[in-house]
Scaffold this motif. Structure first.
Motif, PDB file in Angstrom:
ATOM      1  N   VAL A 166      26.850  42.661  47.349  1.00 20.62           N
ATOM      2  CA  VAL A 166      28.178  44.049  47.608  1.00 20.62           C
ATOM      3  C   VAL A 166      27.492  45.422  47.506  1.00 20.62           C
ATOM      4  O   VAL A 166      27.864  46.146  48.294  1.00 20.62           O
ATOM      5  CB  VAL A 166      29.263  43.165  46.731  1.00 20.62           C
ATOM      6  N   GLN A 196      39.737  47.008  44.644  1.00 23.25           N
ATOM      7  CA  GLN A 196      40.381  45.967  45.083  1.00 23.25           C
ATOM      8  C   GLN A 196      40.470  44.994  45.434  1.00 23.25           C
ATOM      9  O   GLN A 196      40.140  44.060  45.728  1.00 23.25           O
ATOM     10  CB  GLN A 196      41.404  46.049  45.168  1.00 23.25           C
ATOM     11  N   ALA A 197      39.681  45.309  46.700  1.00 27.17           N
ATOM     12  CA  ALA A 197      38.933  44.219  47.558  1.00 27.17           C
ATOM     13  C   ALA A 197      37.950  43.462  47.006  1.00 27.17           C
ATOM     14  O   ALA A 197      38.027  42.020  47.265  1.00 27.17           O
ATOM     15  CB  ALA A 197      38.926  44.929  48.546  1.00 27.17           C
ATOM     16  N   ILE A 198      37.242  43.652  46.628  1.00 24.44           N
ATOM     17  CA  ILE A 198      35.904  43.397  45.689  1.00 24.44           C
ATOM     18  C   ILE A 198      36.585  42.151  44.050  1.00 24.44           C
ATOM     19  O   ILE A 198      36.155  41.237  44.700  1.00 24.44           O
ATOM     20  CB  ILE A 198      34.913  44.281  44.439  1.00 24.44           C
ATOM     21  N   ALA A 243      24.565  38.563  43.124  1.00 24.30           N
ATOM     22  CA  ALA A 243      26.120  38.458  44.193  1.00 24.30           C
ATOM     23  C   ALA A 243      26.856  39.870  43.347  1.00 24.30           C
ATOM     24  O   ALA A 243      26.749  40.429  44.692  1.00 24.30           O
ATOM     25  CB  ALA A 243      27.087  37.290  43.328  1.00 24.30           C
ATOM     26  N   SER A 264      25.050  46.544  50.488  1.00 25.49           N
ATOM     27  CA  SER A 264      25.958  46.511  51.110  1.00 25.49           C
ATOM     28  C   SER A 264      27.212  47.725  51.329  1.00 25.49           C
ATOM     29  O   SER A 264      26.477  48.438  52.930  1.00 25.49           O
ATOM     30  CB  SER A 264      27.122  44.924  51.763  1.00 25.49           C
ATOM     31  N   ASP A 324      39.412  41.445  44.261  1.00 29.67           N
ATOM     32  CA  ASP A 324      40.537  39.878  45.427  1.00 29.67           C
ATOM     33  C   ASP A 324      39.367  38.881  46.282  1.00 29.67           C
ATOM     34  O   ASP A 324      39.661  38.191  46.631  1.00 29.67           O
ATOM     35  CB  ASP A 324      41.081  40.520  46.340  1.00 29.67           C
ATOM     36  N   GLN A 325      37.914  39.171  45.743  1.00 25.77           N
ATOM     37  CA  GLN A 325      37.049  37.806  46.926  1.00 25.77           C
ATOM     38  C   GLN A 325      37.201  36.531  46.140  1.00 25.77           C
ATOM     39  O   GLN A 325      37.081  36.634  44.683  1.00 25.77           O
ATOM     40  CB  GLN A 325      35.204  38.733  47.112  1.00 25.77           C
ATOM     41  N   PRO A 326      36.419  35.401  46.534  1.00 27.37           N
ATOM     42  CA  PRO A 326      37.278  34.074  45.597  1.00 27.37           C
ATOM     43  C   PRO A 326      36.385  33.564  44.608  1.00 27.37           C
ATOM     44  O   PRO A 326      36.453  33.320  43.601  1.00 27.37           O
ATOM     45  CB  PRO A 326      36.686  32.851  46.738  1.00 27.37           C
ATOM     46  N   ASP A 327      35.314  34.645  45.066  1.00 26.53           N
ATOM     47  CA  ASP A 327      34.557  34.885  43.951  1.00 26.53           C
ATOM     48  C   ASP A 327      34.304  35.240  43.222  1.00 26.53           C
ATOM     49  O   ASP A 327      32.913  35.245  42.046  1.00 26.53           O
ATOM     50  CB  ASP A 327      32.594  33.953  44.566  1.00 26.53           C
ATOM     51  N   PHE A 328      35.189  36.144  43.258  1.00 20.79           N
ATOM     52  CA  PHE A 328      34.430  37.597  41.427  1.00 20.79           C
ATOM     53  C   PHE A 328      35.337  36.476  40.199  1.00 20.79           C
ATOM     54  O   PHE A 328      34.060  37.087  39.215  1.00 20.79           O
ATOM     55  CB  PHE A 328      36.228  38.873  41.883  1.00 20.79           C
TER      56      PHE A 328
END
Length: 137
Positions: free
Chosen positions: A101, A19-21, A97, A104, A23-27
């Motif tokens: 992720v 969900q955090a992924i 991108a 990381s 919610d990223q602005p560039d998603f």
């Protein structure tokens, strides 16, 4: 260690990470770029042909076969044509991108297992690529 079941803490936290992924602005941009690539049949064909030719050239090189300059020139011509496409450029940006992720997250999880604790930023700055790798361990 707790098995990953439908109600496990690890699975719950994994869902939170997903969900955090999202919610990223560039998603949304990443999704649009990937979808544009998937919707473009000709660019997908170009990508597959380029990938196939690249693999063939790499195989020839690895097996000691001589590389034909005409083959290399044709590969470079096709690569340049592919990279000049805005759809291809967007796809490659989206792919990079997503891969960043994934790498990381994987590094963080691997470091957690390696250290047996929550890694800190300094744990990633020591120049080592992991236990037993042979570099600055």
């Amino acid at each position: 260690m707790e098995a990953i079941t439908d109600n496990s803490t690890v699975l719950q936290k994994t869902r939170e990470l997903c969900q955090a992924i999202i919610d990223q602005p560039d998603f949304p941009t990443i999704l649009r770029q990937a979808d544009a690539f998937l919707a473009d049949a000709s660019i997908k064909v170009q990508y597959q042909e380029l990938s196939d030719r690249g693999a063939m050239l790499q195989h020839k090189q690895q097996t000691g076969m001589p590389l034909d300059m005409a083959e290399i020139a044709e590969f470079e011509k096709r690569r340049e044509a592919f990279l000049n496409s805005p759809v291809a450029q967007g796809f490659l940006e989206a792919q990079q991108a997503m891969q960043t992720v994934q790498e990381s997250v994987s590094q963080f999880v691997a470091k957690t297992y390696e250290l047996g604790r929550m890694p800190q930023e300094a744990d990633f700055d020591n120049g080592s690529c992991g236990h037993g790798c042979g570099c600055k361990d």
